[in-house]
Design an enzyme around this catalytic site. Structure first.
Site, PDB file in Angstrom:
ATOM      1  N   GLN A 148     -35.157  64.429  97.153  1.00  0.00           N
ATOM      2  CA  GLN A 148     -35.645  64.872  98.332  1.00  0.00           C
ATOM      3  C   GLN A 148     -34.662  64.621  99.373  1.00  0.00           C
ATOM      4  O   GLN A 148     -35.069  64.573 100.614  1.00  0.00           O
ATOM      5  CB  GLN A 148     -37.101  63.982  98.646  1.00  0.00           C
ATOM      6  N   ASP A 172     -31.824  58.672  93.467  1.00  0.00           N
ATOM      7  CA  ASP A 172     -32.495  59.710  93.095  1.00  0.00           C
ATOM      8  C   ASP A 172     -32.335  60.546  94.406  1.00  0.00           C
ATOM      9  O   ASP A 172     -33.246  60.012  95.141  1.00  0.00           O
ATOM     10  CB  ASP A 172     -33.966  59.474  92.323  1.00  0.00           C
ATOM     11  N   LYS A 189     -34.240  72.294  95.060  1.00  0.00           N
ATOM     12  CA  LYS A 189     -34.721  71.401  96.139  1.00  0.00           C
ATOM     13  C   LYS A 189     -33.873  71.740  97.341  1.00  0.00           C
ATOM     14  O   LYS A 189     -33.939  71.329  98.457  1.00  0.00           O
ATOM     15  CB  LYS A 189     -35.150  70.082  95.835  1.00  0.00           C
ATOM     16  N   HIS A 202     -40.674  58.709  91.503  1.00  0.00           N
ATOM     17  CA  HIS A 202     -41.330  59.741  90.817  1.00  0.00           C
ATOM     18  C   HIS A 202     -41.233  59.341  89.359  1.00  0.00           C
ATOM     19  O   HIS A 202     -40.406  58.491  88.975  1.00  0.00           O
ATOM     20  CB  HIS A 202     -40.163  60.791  91.289  1.00  0.00           C
ATOM     21  N   CYS A 226     -46.808  63.260  90.925  1.00  0.00           N
ATOM     22  CA  CYS A 226     -45.691  62.578  90.017  1.00  0.00           C
ATOM     23  C   CYS A 226     -45.500  61.153  90.478  1.00  0.00           C
ATOM     24  O   CYS A 226     -44.168  60.679  90.202  1.00  0.00           O
ATOM     25  CB  CYS A 226     -44.593  63.421  89.503  1.00  0.00           C
TER      26      CYS A 226
HETATM   27  N1  C6P Z   1     -40.618  66.297  92.739  1.00  0.00           N
HETATM   28  C1  C6P Z   1     -42.430  67.363  94.105  1.00  0.00           C
HETATM   29  O1  C6P Z   1     -43.292  68.299  94.171  1.00  0.00           O
HETATM   30  P1  C6P Z   1     -36.781  67.729  88.772  1.00  0.00           P
HETATM   31  O2  C6P Z   1     -38.430  68.402  88.524  1.00  0.00           O
HETATM   32  O3  C6P Z   1     -36.086  67.287  87.825  1.00  0.00           O
HETATM   33  O4  C6P Z   1     -36.147  68.815  89.735  1.00  0.00           O
HETATM   34  O5  C6P Z   1     -37.226  66.866  89.929  1.00  0.00           O
HETATM   35  C2  C6P Z   1     -37.790  65.399  89.593  1.00  0.00           C
HETATM   36  C3  C6P Z   1     -37.955  64.525  91.043  1.00  0.00           C
HETATM   37  C4  C6P Z   1     -37.321  63.566  90.786  1.00  0.00           C
HETATM   38  N2  C6P Z   1     -37.442  62.566  91.850  1.00  0.00           N
HETATM   39  C5  C6P Z   1     -38.070  62.940  93.045  1.00  0.00           C
HETATM   40  C6  C6P Z   1     -38.031  61.947  94.384  1.00  0.00           C
HETATM   41  C7  C6P Z   1     -38.806  64.497  93.262  1.00  0.00           C
HETATM   42  O6  C6P Z   1     -39.298  64.533  94.293  1.00  0.00           O
HETATM   43  C8  C6P Z   1     -38.492  64.995  91.942  1.00  0.00           C
HETATM   44  C9  C6P Z   1     -39.499  66.514  92.283  1.00  0.00           C
HETATM   45  C10 C6P Z   1     -41.491  67.635  92.894  1.00  0.00           C
HETATM   46  O7  C6P Z   1     -42.562  66.395  94.583  1.00  0.00           O
HETATM   47  C11 C6P Z   1     -42.018  68.023  91.819  1.00  0.00           C
HETATM   48  S1  C6P Z   1     -42.988  66.870  91.032  1.00  0.00           S
END
Ligand code: C6P
Length: 413
Positions: free
Chosen positions: A210, A207, A233, A130, A371
């Site tokens: 997910q 990270d 999440k 991401h 992203c």
């Molecule tokens: N992915 C998706 O629709 P935040 O925004 O900080 O809570 O998470 C960022 C992020 C980082 N790593 C991974 C693997 C992610 O999936 C995400 C967030 C969302 O896939 C929003 S772009």
């Protein structure tokens, strides 16, 4: 673990009743919410915890000695203990509250990177990261003259482990990869990645955006150095998350932000910093959301992560079964081990159009590059349609998705 080998025994209709948002019509149709990888919905107990805090306990924490301040501080610190148990951290002060995965990664890149990186050092990420796990490393590489290396990803969406091992050297200082990919659903072999990286002397950041609500893991068993989580999440509120870090590393790292609460003593000549975890929690934190996150953790624990994973694995298998019989659909991301995320494209139809037409039928999916633009470039596409599941989703909803797609294809082709 083969999640399909375990049969889910959860009563999904009972679980759905705990999520008020699901009980509504969108565009005249019952809502089918399949955008859980973006953010999943909140059970009533999380919503209640938020309102109860504001109705009864609202006070700043760690500062006041009055009753409300003590109640708020206790509730906030209770979540820290629950999160410690949830991920298996050794010490409670290894749990740092942040705004989410993005801030957690930026904290490590900035604090660890500034203190320990030098020109010529290397950071390894994977091709399926991401943007939150790409850009912070690019920023620190630029500042320090370090180099970013990328583990290649194959056509089904798995990292090339042999190529990864070849990238490792004594120049590698940090390896940062996701536990599970948000666009492809791939579950990465992080235990093996961590072990290999450690042999080269690198620290490893995972990270876990997910993974936290879907996969069973223990940070001590994994032996990762940092693990990042977003509350929203995992059935919790937005605007809060966690950075787990090994105590000995966090202790060596300089503060990320300066301000109240992260200090021991301030004079104009010199400031000394507070102990962990407060050193990394400058200013008034997101108190209400952290407190409500405790209910999200309890919700997951009560259902059992393995039961959740088993139910979601059934939904994913059913989706693949349905969509792969539709000749116009190409599945993107077909790795052997996956969380319940399925991306796909329809030749000749823009993903935004599919998303809009599904929305007209009350079906919420995500469309776009998610992203992960470099990954989309590798697949030679601009974006995908993505269906992603949580514990409250049903096979009937997968049927509705498939039926909606059939009609869209008939209409457009
Ligand atoms: N992915 C998706 O629709 P935040 O925004 O900080 O809570 O998470 C960022 C992020 C980082 N790593 C991974 C693997 C992610 O999936 C995400 C967030 C969302 O896939 C929003 S772009």
């Amino acid at each position: 673990m083969d999640t399909l080998a375990i049969k889910s025994t959860l009563d999904i209709s009972k679980i759905r009743k705990q999520f008020p948002v699901l009980n509504q019509q969108v565009n005249g149709k019952p809502l089918v919410y399949l955008d859980n990888a973006a953010t999943n919905q909140k059970p009533q107990r999380v919503i209640d915890a938020l309102t109860t805090y504001y109705e009864k306990d609202n006070a700043n924490i760690h500062r006041g000695i009055h009753t409300l301040a003590e109640r708020a501080t206790k509730a906030y610190e209770t979540t820290r203990h629950s999160m410690q148990a949830f991920i298996g951290a050794k010490h409670v002060e290894e749990i740092i509250f942040t705004r989410g995965v993005t801030e957690s990664i930026n904290l490590v890149a900035s604090s660890y990177g500034r203190a320990f990186l030098k020109a010529g050092d290397e950071i390894i990420i994977s091709g399926m990261e991401h943007h939150s796990n790409i850009v912070p490393w690019q920023l620190i590489c630029e500042e320090k003259g370090a180099l970013l290396k990328v583990i290649p990803v194959n056509d089904i969406g798995e990292i090339d482990f042999v190529a990864f091992q070849k990238l490792l050297s004594d120049k590698t200082k940090i390896v940062a990869v996701n536990h599970a990919s948000n666009s492809l659903g791939t579950i990465n072999p992080i235990k093996e990645i961590i072990a290999s990286a450690h042999k080269s002397g690198a620290v490893v950041l995972i990270d876990g955006a997910q993974a936290s609500a879907h996969l069973t893991f223990n940070v001590q068993e994994l032996d990762c150095d940092f693990y990042c989580i977003s509350s929203h999440k995992m059935y919790g509120p937005t605007g809060t998350g966690i950075l787990y870090g090994k105590k000995e590393l966090l202790e060596k790292m300089p503060p990320y932000m300066g301000g109240g609460e992260m200090i021991k003593e301030v004079t104009f000549a010199k400031t000394t910093y507070n102990d962990l975890p407060h050193k990394f929690e400058a200013g008034t934190p997101n108190i209400a959301d952290v407190i409500a996150l405790n209910e999200a953790i309890a919700f997951i624990n009560e259902l059992g992560k393995e039961n959740i994973a088993a139910h979601e694995a059934e939904l994913l298998a059913y989706t693949v079964e349905k969509l792969s019989t539709m000749p116009d659909i190409t599945l993107i991301g077909t790795a052997k081990h996956k969380v319940s995320v399925q991306s796909f494209i329809i030749e000749g139809v823009h993903h935004f159009d599919i998303g809009q037409m599904l929305d007209a039928r009350g079906i919420a999916v995500r469309t776009g590059h998610h992203c992960t633009q470099p990954l989309m470039d590798q697949f030679g596409i601009e974006g995908t349609v993505r269906a992603s599941y949580s514990v409250y989703n049903t096979k009937a909803e997968v049927d509705q998705l498939a039926e909606g797609l059939e009609r869209i294809i008939k209409f457009l082709k």
